[in-house]
Write an enzyme that holds these catalytic residues in place. Structure first.
Site, PDB file in Angstrom:
ATOM      1  N   ASN A 219       0.845  -1.204   0.000  1.00 58.66           N
ATOM      2  CA  ASN A 219       0.000   0.000   0.000  1.00 58.66           C
ATOM      3  C   ASN A 219       0.870   1.238   0.000  1.00 58.66           C
ATOM      4  O   ASN A 219       2.094   1.152   0.004  1.00 58.66           O
ATOM      5  CB  ASN A 219      -0.956  -0.031   1.199  1.00 58.66           C
ATOM      6  CG  ASN A 219      -0.190  -0.097   2.504  1.00 58.66           C
ATOM      7  OD1 ASN A 219       0.516   0.832   2.869  1.00 58.66           O
ATOM      8  ND2 ASN A 219      -0.297  -1.226   3.188  1.00 58.66           N
ATOM      9  N   LYS A 298       8.680 -17.064 -10.700  1.00 59.74           N
ATOM     10  CA  LYS A 298       7.870 -15.962 -11.219  1.00 59.74           C
ATOM     11  C   LYS A 298       6.628 -16.500 -11.944  1.00 59.74           C
ATOM     12  O   LYS A 298       6.753 -17.398 -12.782  1.00 59.74           O
ATOM     13  CB  LYS A 298       8.718 -15.128 -12.174  1.00 59.74           C
ATOM     14  CG  LYS A 298       8.013 -13.895 -12.659  1.00 59.74           C
ATOM     15  CD  LYS A 298       8.906 -13.081 -13.574  1.00 59.74           C
ATOM     16  CE  LYS A 298       8.077 -12.002 -14.236  1.00 59.74           C
ATOM     17  NZ  LYS A 298       8.757 -11.341 -15.322  1.00 59.74           N
ATOM     18  N   PRO A 316      -2.318 -12.062  10.711  1.00 61.42           N
ATOM     19  CA  PRO A 316      -2.570 -11.844  12.145  1.00 61.42           C
ATOM     20  C   PRO A 316      -2.783 -10.357  12.397  1.00 61.42           C
ATOM     21  O   PRO A 316      -2.177  -9.525  11.720  1.00 61.42           O
ATOM     22  CB  PRO A 316      -1.278 -12.337  12.820  1.00 61.42           C
ATOM     23  CG  PRO A 316      -0.245 -12.326  11.747  1.00 61.42           C
ATOM     24  CD  PRO A 316      -0.963 -12.548  10.445  1.00 61.42           C
ATOM     25  N   ASP A 317      -3.662 -10.015  13.332  1.00 59.84           N
ATOM     26  CA  ASP A 317      -3.862  -8.606  13.693  1.00 59.84           C
ATOM     27  C   ASP A 317      -2.896  -8.293  14.836  1.00 59.84           C
ATOM     28  O   ASP A 317      -3.100  -8.708  15.974  1.00 59.84           O
ATOM     29  CB  ASP A 317      -5.316  -8.361  14.094  1.00 59.84           C
ATOM     30  CG  ASP A 317      -5.606  -6.875  14.195  1.00 59.84           C
ATOM     31  OD1 ASP A 317      -4.776  -6.145  14.786  1.00 59.84           O
ATOM     32  OD2 ASP A 317      -6.641  -6.431  13.673  1.00 59.84           O
ATOM     33  N   ILE A 318      -1.834  -7.573  14.504  1.00 60.27           N
ATOM     34  CA  ILE A 318      -0.748  -7.366  15.467  1.00 60.27           C
ATOM     35  C   ILE A 318      -1.238  -6.606  16.685  1.00 60.27           C
ATOM     36  O   ILE A 318      -1.033  -7.027  17.832  1.00 60.27           O
ATOM     37  CB  ILE A 318       0.424  -6.617  14.786  1.00 60.27           C
ATOM     38  CG1 ILE A 318       0.869  -7.389  13.540  1.00 60.27           C
ATOM     39  CG2 ILE A 318       1.584  -6.433  15.762  1.00 60.27           C
ATOM     40  CD1 ILE A 318       1.780  -6.633  12.617  1.00 60.27           C
ATOM     41  N   VAL A 319      -1.910  -5.485  16.440  1.00 61.61           N
ATOM     42  CA  VAL A 319      -2.297  -4.636  17.569  1.00 61.61           C
ATOM     43  C   VAL A 319      -3.323  -5.348  18.455  1.00 61.61           C
ATOM     44  O   VAL A 319      -3.272  -5.244  19.687  1.00 61.61           O
ATOM     45  CB  VAL A 319      -2.764  -3.242  17.088  1.00 61.61           C
ATOM     46  CG1 VAL A 319      -4.157  -3.261  16.507  1.00 61.61           C
ATOM     47  CG2 VAL A 319      -2.669  -2.215  18.196  1.00 61.61           C
ATOM     48  N   PHE A 334      -4.099   2.935  15.143  1.00 58.95           N
ATOM     49  CA  PHE A 334      -4.454   3.974  14.175  1.00 58.95           C
ATOM     50  C   PHE A 334      -5.607   3.466  13.327  1.00 58.95           C
ATOM     51  O   PHE A 334      -5.770   2.256  13.150  1.00 58.95           O
ATOM     52  CB  PHE A 334      -3.260   4.320  13.280  1.00 58.95           C
ATOM     53  CG  PHE A 334      -2.415   5.415  13.850  1.00 58.95           C
ATOM     54  CD1 PHE A 334      -1.586   5.178  14.931  1.00 58.95           C
ATOM     55  CD2 PHE A 334      -2.467   6.695  13.317  1.00 58.95           C
ATOM     56  CE1 PHE A 334      -0.820   6.190  15.481  1.00 58.95           C
ATOM     57  CE2 PHE A 334      -1.702   7.721  13.848  1.00 58.95           C
ATOM     58  CZ  PHE A 334      -0.882   7.468  14.937  1.00 58.95           C
ATOM     59  N   LYS A 348     -13.271  -0.009  16.416  1.00 60.94           N
ATOM     60  CA  LYS A 348     -11.942  -0.636  16.470  1.00 60.94           C
ATOM     61  C   LYS A 348     -11.354  -0.584  17.866  1.00 60.94           C
ATOM     62  O   LYS A 348     -10.706  -1.520  18.325  1.00 60.94           O
ATOM     63  CB  LYS A 348     -10.989   0.104  15.518  1.00 60.94           C
ATOM     64  CG  LYS A 348     -10.622  -0.716  14.310  1.00 60.94           C
ATOM     65  CD  LYS A 348      -9.840   0.069  13.321  1.00 60.94           C
ATOM     66  CE  LYS A 348     -10.535  -0.024  11.987  1.00 60.94           C
ATOM     67  NZ  LYS A 348      -9.859   0.674  10.921  1.00 60.94           N
ATOM     68  N   LYS A 352     -10.717  -4.267  19.247  1.00 65.70           N
ATOM     69  CA  LYS A 352      -9.318  -4.696  19.366  1.00 65.70           C
ATOM     70  C   LYS A 352      -8.778  -4.539  20.786  1.00 65.70           C
ATOM     71  O   LYS A 352      -7.626  -4.848  21.059  1.00 65.70           O
ATOM     72  CB  LYS A 352      -8.443  -3.894  18.389  1.00 65.70           C
ATOM     73  CG  LYS A 352      -8.825  -4.083  16.924  1.00 65.70           C
ATOM     74  CD  LYS A 352      -7.728  -3.591  15.992  1.00 65.70           C
ATOM     75  CE  LYS A 352      -8.172  -3.712  14.541  1.00 65.70           C
ATOM     76  NZ  LYS A 352      -7.047  -3.734  13.605  1.00 65.70           N
TER      77      LYS A 352
HETATM   78  O1  C5P Z   1      -8.370  -3.084  11.176  1.00 62.50           O
HETATM   79  P1  C5P Z   1      -7.519  -1.993  10.643  1.00 62.50           P
HETATM   80  O2  C5P Z   1      -6.434  -2.474   9.710  1.00 62.50           O
HETATM   81  O3  C5P Z   1      -8.267  -0.848  10.045  1.00 62.50           O
HETATM   82  O4  C5P Z   1      -6.806  -1.390  11.965  1.00 62.50           O
HETATM   83  C1  C5P Z   1      -5.778  -0.445  11.911  1.00 62.50           C
HETATM   84  C2  C5P Z   1      -4.920  -0.552  13.149  1.00 62.50           C
HETATM   85  O5  C5P Z   1      -4.585  -1.903  13.406  1.00 62.50           O
HETATM   86  C3  C5P Z   1      -3.595   0.141  12.974  1.00 62.50           C
HETATM   87  O6  C5P Z   1      -3.156   0.565  14.243  1.00 62.50           O
HETATM   88  C4  C5P Z   1      -2.714  -0.947  12.424  1.00 62.50           C
HETATM   89  O7  C5P Z   1      -1.341  -0.706  12.665  1.00 62.50           O
HETATM   90  C5  C5P Z   1      -3.204  -2.143  13.188  1.00 62.50           C
HETATM   91  N1  C5P Z   1      -3.118  -3.420  12.486  1.00 62.50           N
HETATM   92  C6  C5P Z   1      -2.256  -4.395  12.941  1.00 62.50           C
HETATM   93  N2  C5P Z   1      -2.207  -5.617  12.321  1.00 62.50           N
HETATM   94  C7  C5P Z   1      -2.982  -5.867  11.261  1.00 62.50           C
HETATM   95  C8  C5P Z   1      -3.852  -4.892  10.776  1.00 62.50           C
HETATM   96  C9  C5P Z   1      -3.912  -3.672  11.394  1.00 62.50           C
HETATM   97  O8  C5P Z   1      -1.534  -4.156  13.914  1.00 62.50           O
HETATM   98  N3  C5P Z   1      -2.887  -7.045  10.671  1.00 62.50           N
END
Ligand code: C5P
Length: 411
Positions: A219, A298, A316-319, A334, A348, A352
């Site tokens: 992105n 490729k 995985p959703d890190i936060v 964010f 969120k 989260k």
């Molecule tokens: O769910 P969304 O992507 O909109 O959430 C954004 C927030 O979650 C940001 O703080 C981003 O750094 C964090 N995030 C994360 N891991 C992911 C997706 C989003 O830590 N896989």
């Protein structure tokens, strides 16, 4: 009390080198120098040749109380305070006005006159106060030069907006002398260190999700907001670890940088170090999905295939994973949204398990991705505030101030 006695603040005894380049705003620099010496700063002035077309060295000598230097190879001047001595003497170099030409020369590291040589030869902090016609300021060449300078930690002060000497209206006016005095005083004022002893981890930049050895999904995140936050947190005393996706930004002073590419790598790196952290700020634009399989070779275009389907799997959703830890740090996320900002941000925050969320409107000009400015709406469980449009460094400080308030409330 005399006027001079009333100014015994942060500038007394400071050693400031003022560089003047050629621009109509040069006449204002006499006022700047006068206000600085009034505050008991020691000021030496260096002028470029074109600056002398706008204001005379004699004027600057009168207001600074010291000889003005203007030539690099002048035996008489070198017998007094030579250029290397002057470079070592300065604690802060302020180029005001900084013309488009001087910014270009500083950005490319030229040393063909006294001012540019001093800027290269001095370990002092460099600050520039751009002043030029709005079209010259807006030109990509000037913007690129300013970006290069900012990446090298040059302070860019201004420009201001308004009517210009040439009759145009727009960005490019040198900041007023008293605004520059304020910034210089701020530079010399020892800052409180509210984050002293705090370990703070941030994620920043985009992630890259590989499709094959040469392609990836990513992105437009530039990493600027995360890097500004890292720099400001380190400045305020935090021990900062910055987990960054691929960006072209320089690592801010005092910050430990760990480089990753994919969301999975970012997740693993964060989790490996999170136990020691008191604050976690997730600023990265993490890809929500990654290709299910990464081709070893490729992927080729073939004559018989007009459509291609790529299967993606959730990252995985890190936060969220950090916020779910039993001893979770104070966790800030964010949200970049194009619409219904408050609603999505609040959702969120709860979903989260965050302590705070900073949301920005990526649909608006000058907000968010790749821009140098941003505006944030910040939400926490029982409150919210707006941080108005500002450059990302100023915004970083404001957000960190909010974080300290709420971090202290919690503990
Ligand atoms: O769910 P969304 O992507 O909109 O959430 C954004 C927030 O979650 C940001 O703080 C981003 O750094 C964090 N995030 C994360 N891991 C992911 C997706 C989003 O830590 N896989």
């Amino acid at each position: 009390m005399s006027l001079t006695e009333s100014f015994t603040g942060s500038l007394a005894g400071s050693r400031i080198l003022i560089g003047i380049s050629g621009g109509i705003a040069a006449y204002k620099t006499a006022e700047l120098v006068r206000r600085l010496t009034e505050r008991q700063a020691q000021v030496r002035v260096v002028m470029t040749d074109s600056a002398k077309a706008f204001i005379t060295p004699l004027t600057l000598q009168a207001v600074s109380g010291a000889p003005v230097s203007d030539t690099l190879l002048d035996p008489a001047a070198e017998a007094g305070m030579g250029h290397i001595e002057l470079a070592k003497w300065a604690q802060l170099i302020v180029v005001a006005p900084a013309s488009a030409n001087t910014l270009a020369r500083l950005a490319s590291g030229l040393a063909d006159d006294l001012l540019s040589t001093l800027c290269l030869a001095s370990p002092a902090q460099l600050a520039v106060a751009p002043a030029m016609n709005q079209q010259m300021y807006a030109h990509p060449a000037t913007q690129d030069n300013l970006a290069v300078l900012a990446q090298r930690n040059t302070l860019v002060w201004g420009p201001g907006q308004g009517a210009q000497a040439c009759g145009d209206i727009g960005s490019g006016r040198m900041l007023e002398p008293m605004e520059l005095v304020g910034l210089i005083e701020d530079y010399f004022t020892p800052h409180a260190q509210p984050f002293a002893g705090i370990k703070l981890m941030l994620t920043a930049g985009p992630t890259r999700e590989a499709l094959d050895p040469v392609r990836f999904i990513s992105n437009h995140s530039s990493g600027k907001m995360g890097f500004s936050l890292a720099a400001a947190a380190a400045h305020l005393g935090a021990e900062v670890t910055l987990v960054s996706g691929p960006v072209t930004l320089a690592t801010p002073a005092g910050v430990t940088r760990l480089e990753v590419e994919s969301a999975a790598q970012m997740h693993a790196t964060v989790m490996a170090h999170i136990a020691e952290q008191q604050i976690f700020i997730a600023c990265a634009a993490v890809a929500d999905y990654a290709p299910k399989t990464v081709a070893k070779q490729k992927i080729k275009k073939t004559a018989d295939r007009d459509n291609m389907v790529i299967e993606l799997v959730k990252n995985p959703d890190i936060v969220a994973d950090v916020a779910a830890l039993p001893n979770k740090p104070f966790t800030v996320g964010f949200a970049a949204e194009t619409h219904d900002l408050a609603q999505y941000a609040r959702d969120k925050l709860t979903r989260k398990g965050l302590d705070m969320i900073a949301a920005n409107h990526i649909g608006l000009a000058d907000h968010g991705f790749n821009s140098d400015t941003n505006a944030l709406s910040v939400f926490w469980s029982n409150g919210q505030t707006e941080l108005g449009l500002a450059n990302k460094s100023a915004l970083a400080r404001q957000l960190l101030t909010l974080i300290t308030e709420h971090y202290n409330d919690r503990s």
